[in-house]
Motif scaffolding. Structure first.
Motif, PDB file in Angstrom:
ATOM      1  N   VAL A 342      20.369  34.413   4.550  1.00  0.00           N
ATOM      2  CA  VAL A 342      20.554  34.435   5.524  1.00  0.00           C
ATOM      3  C   VAL A 342      19.625  33.619   5.538  1.00  0.00           C
ATOM      4  N   LEU A 343      19.213  32.713   7.011  1.00  0.00           N
ATOM      5  CA  LEU A 343      18.695  30.946   7.149  1.00  0.00           C
ATOM      6  C   LEU A 343      16.916  31.093   7.923  1.00  0.00           C
ATOM      7  N   THR A 344      16.343  30.957   7.438  1.00  0.00           N
ATOM      8  CA  THR A 344      14.781  31.047   7.606  1.00  0.00           C
ATOM      9  C   THR A 344      14.000  28.981   7.943  1.00  0.00           C
ATOM     10  N   ILE A 345      13.934  29.347   9.145  1.00  0.00           N
ATOM     11  CA  ILE A 345      13.112  27.352   9.455  1.00  0.00           C
ATOM     12  C   ILE A 345      11.842  27.621   8.565  1.00  0.00           C
ATOM     13  N   ASN A 346      11.546  26.320   7.728  1.00  0.00           N
ATOM     14  CA  ASN A 346       9.598  26.100   7.443  1.00  0.00           C
ATOM     15  C   ASN A 346       9.203  25.886   8.288  1.00  0.00           C
ATOM     16  N   GLU A 347       7.739  25.994   7.901  1.00  0.00           N
ATOM     17  CA  GLU A 347       7.247  24.985   8.670  1.00  0.00           C
ATOM     18  C   GLU A 347       7.064  23.218   8.652  1.00  0.00           C
ATOM     19  N   ASN A 348       7.266  22.835   8.328  1.00  0.00           N
ATOM     20  CA  ASN A 348       8.048  21.179   8.261  1.00  0.00           C
ATOM     21  C   ASN A 348       9.601  20.776   8.265  1.00  0.00           C
ATOM     22  N   GLY A 349       9.863  22.244   9.062  1.00  0.00           N
ATOM     23  CA  GLY A 349      11.484  21.475  10.349  1.00  0.00           C
ATOM     24  C   GLY A 349      12.789  21.964   9.165  1.00  0.00           C
ATOM     25  N   HIS A 350      12.641  22.105   7.807  1.00  0.00           N
ATOM     26  CA  HIS A 350      13.824  22.393   7.330  1.00  0.00           C
ATOM     27  C   HIS A 350      14.207  23.873   7.449  1.00  0.00           C
ATOM     28  N   GLU A 351      15.340  24.121   7.083  1.00  0.00           N
ATOM     29  CA  GLU A 351      16.274  24.952   6.724  1.00  0.00           C
ATOM     30  C   GLU A 351      16.654  25.620   5.826  1.00  0.00           C
ATOM     31  N   ILE A 352      15.960  26.670   5.595  1.00  0.00           N
ATOM     32  CA  ILE A 352      16.768  27.431   4.783  1.00  0.00           C
ATOM     33  C   ILE A 352      17.837  27.929   4.120  1.00  0.00           C
ATOM     34  N   ILE A 353      18.577  28.270   3.911  1.00  0.00           N
ATOM     35  CA  ILE A 353      19.326  29.067   3.305  1.00  0.00           C
ATOM     36  C   ILE A 353      19.285  30.395   2.119  1.00  0.00           C
ATOM     37  N   THR A 354      18.662  31.467   2.256  1.00  0.00           N
ATOM     38  CA  THR A 354      18.503  32.233   0.837  1.00  0.00           C
ATOM     39  C   THR A 354      20.143  33.033   1.147  1.00  0.00           C
ATOM     40  N   CYS A 355      20.522  33.285  -0.259  1.00  0.00           N
ATOM     41  CA  CYS A 355      21.422  33.991  -0.290  1.00  0.00           C
ATOM     42  C   CYS A 355      21.282  34.842  -1.654  1.00  0.00           C
ATOM     43  N   VAL A 356      20.972  36.454  -1.700  1.00  0.00           N
ATOM     44  CA  VAL A 356      21.255  37.156  -2.609  1.00  0.00           C
ATOM     45  C   VAL A 356      22.004  38.404  -2.814  1.00  0.00           C
ATOM     46  N   CYS A 357      22.300  38.139  -3.700  1.00  0.00           N
ATOM     47  CA  CYS A 357      23.590  38.972  -3.957  1.00  0.00           C
ATOM     48  C   CYS A 357      23.247  39.991  -5.161  1.00  0.00           C
ATOM     49  N   GLY A 358      23.885  40.966  -5.450  1.00  0.00           N
ATOM     50  CA  GLY A 358      23.862  42.387  -6.506  1.00  0.00           C
ATOM     51  C   GLY A 358      22.626  43.005  -6.625  1.00  0.00           C
ATOM     52  N   ILE A 359      21.333  43.223  -5.955  1.00  0.00           N
ATOM     53  CA  ILE A 359      20.477  44.618  -5.884  1.00  0.00           C
ATOM     54  C   ILE A 359      21.580  45.567  -6.084  1.00  0.00           C
ATOM     55  N   PRO A 360      20.597  46.289  -7.610  1.00  0.00           N
ATOM     56  CA  PRO A 360      21.986  47.363  -7.336  1.00  0.00           C
ATOM     57  C   PRO A 360      21.218  48.364  -6.438  1.00  0.00           C
ATOM     58  N   TYR A 361      22.483  50.026  -6.164  1.00  0.00           N
ATOM     59  CA  TYR A 361      22.961  50.253  -4.893  1.00  0.00           C
ATOM     60  C   TYR A 361      21.548  51.488  -4.732  1.00  0.00           C
ATOM     61  N   ASP A 362      21.207  51.704  -6.466  1.00  0.00           N
ATOM     62  CA  ASP A 362      20.763  52.762  -6.637  1.00  0.00           C
ATOM     63  C   ASP A 362      19.331  52.425  -5.751  1.00  0.00           C
TER      64      ASP A 362
END
Length: 501
Positions: A342-362
């Motif tokens: 996901v891409l988020t925009i900080n109040e300081n104008g920076h663009e932040i990419i956050t990638c999260v993988c492998g949250i257990p299926y259960d």
């Protein structure tokens, strides 16, 4: 002397007079009805005339009855406040948070660990589609593309022989995560690549040999357009300098040789964000499909984005200084678990990419909460490194309708656009911004005086004129009736007389 006495009367003329009198009376009653009915209807619809009346509630019999003791005000029903877990409580295989503006890593956990991307594979599929296809070209869904899907997997809903624009397939692949749309696009990408750059090999390139030294096995996708797409995807992966990823299909259905890392997936996402149309697709909460040869009416299906942070960004919290959740892609299989880029925009104008993988299926139901926790931490650290306001607003301004009242809007929604890599320095330049008033500040402002309530004559001038005319007619009718009745009485006194012979 006998006198014959004959009585004569004005019987016929009297009957005529009575008939006239009755007719005038009927006209009078009709005029009164015309006067009363519109007035009664209008008053019944006028909220000011009914506001003071008793409130009616439906009883068990369906009839309304007065209930003056019922309190209809809100008792606080709604979304209750939630506690987002701390970073150490988040269950996932890896995550990678990257400042796209400064090209710096913010926070990470096992970012080079091998993971299965699931439907986050479609990030690269869409990027390649935007690179090779015209979004308005008509594509025919093939039987081979449909046969390459699996039962019970997420689908857009196309059928073999359907003819539709590539644009529709983009949304059908990314929002509901349609594997059928991904396969159709993959075949078309391979066709265009063959036409533009020459014929492809009939097999995908072999993956990097495993670390234990065992040989890589031969690719089973021989002589298929989807296999050729995998070849194109892996060439793009190599072009981006990513060494820990290998793709076997365009949709992310599980294959032991279809893998990546949270770092590599974030870099694929970074590449895809260069396409403006990619940003349009991932930021769309919903999409309606246009009519085609198999679905002959517009809006034949509505799809919704599986990225729930897009519609409920308030979960990240005001203190994270995140101005906006721009968009992203989720991915879930039983083997891979679930995750999101996901891409988020900080109040300081920076663009932040956050990638999260492998949250257990259960615990896949915790996906949105876990992602929010990591996104919050990344945005907070990004803000602390550069605490300068360049973008107005906060994710709280984009809160969902069901968020807690305490997490209501604090300012205006930030006008955010995704920058290209070349505009990084301009983005970081501090600029003066006007801070939007907070909730407490806004509540202290003296409210503007309310306009005076209009009277009945001001609200309904036409009706007042009509009523005045009708009233005049009624008065005239009453006067005429009185005169007529008086004349009839006088004539009755002299209307019967003796006639002597």
């Amino acid at each position: 002397m006998n006198r014959n006495i004959r009585y004569t009367s004005s019987g016929r003329s009297g009957m005529i007079r009575r008939t006239r009198w009755q007719g005038m009376l009927s006209l009078l009653l009709a005029a009164l009805l015309v006067l009363i009915l519109p007035l009664n209807s209008l008053l019944a619809l006028d909220p000011e005339t009914t506001a003071s009346g008793d409130q009616a509630v439906a009883g068990e019999s369906g009839e309304s009855k007065n209930a003056p003791d019922v309190d209809y005000r809100s008792k606080g029903v709604g979304q209750q406040e939630m506690e987002i877990p701390s970073l150490d409580k988040v269950q996932c295989a890896s995550y990678f948070c990257y400042d796209r503006t400064t090209r710096q890593v913010i926070i990470a956990k096992d970012e080079n660990k091998k993971v299965f991307p699931a439907s986050m594979t479609k990030i690269l599929t869409l990027a390649l589609a935007l690179e090779y296809l015209d979004p308005h070209e008509i594509i025919t869904v093939s039987k081979t593309a449909m046969d390459a899907t699996t039962p019970n997997s997420t689908m857009m809903g196309v059928v073999a022989g359907e003819e539709l624009e590539a644009n529709e397939l983009y949304f059908g692949m990314m929002l509901p995560s349609g594997n059928d749309a991904a396969n159709v696009l993959a075949e078309e990408i391979a066709k265009h690549y063959n036409a533009q750059k020459g014929a492809l090999p009939t097999t995908t390139p072999l993956p990097t040999p495993p670390a234990d030294g065992s040989p890589a096995t031969e690719d089973p996708n021989k002589f298929t357009l989807i296999g050729q797409f995998a070849y194109i995807a892996n060439m793009k992966i190599q072009e981006l300098g990513l060494t820990n990823s290998h793709f076997m299909n365009p949709n992310g259905l599980h294959n032991d040789r279809h893998y990546t890392t949270s770092h590599d997936l974030a870099m694929m996402f970074d590449y895809a964000l260069n396409f403006e149309d990619f940003c349009t697709v991932i930021s769309a909460p919903t999409h309606f499909f246009k009519a085609d040869n198999k679905h002959p009416f517009d809006g034949w299906k509505k799809v919704s984005n599986t990225n729930h942070l897009l519609t409920d960004p308030y979960m990240i919290g005001m203190d994270a200084h995140c101005a906006q959740v721009f968009g992203g892609k989720t991915g879930t299989t039983k083997v891979a678990g679930t995750g999101m880029t996901v891409l988020t925009i900080n109040e300081n104008g920076h663009e932040i990419i956050t990638c999260v993988c492998g949250i257990p299926y259960d615990v896949a139901d915790h996906q949105t909460v876990y992602i929010a926790a990591i996104v919050r931490e990344a945005n907070l650290k990004c803000w602390e490194s550069d605490p300068v306001h360049r973008v107005d607003g906060n994710v709280i301004d984009n809160r969902g309708y069901n968020s807690p009242k305490e997490q209501g809007p604090s300012g205006s929604k930030g006008n955010v656009t995704v920058s290209s890599p070349e505009s990084t320095e301009e983005t970081l330049a501090p600029t003066e911004t006007t801070q939007a008033p907070s909730v407490t500040e806004a509540s202290s402002v003296t409210p503007a005086p309310q306009a005076e309530k209009k009277g009945f004559m001001e609200k309904h001038p036409v009706l007042v004129i009509v009523l005045a005319v009708l009233s005049t007619i009624v008065v005239i009718m009453i006067i005429l009736t009185i005169i007529s009745v008086s004349r009839v009485k006088k004539r009755r006194k002299t209307g019967i007389r003796k006639v002597r012979f």
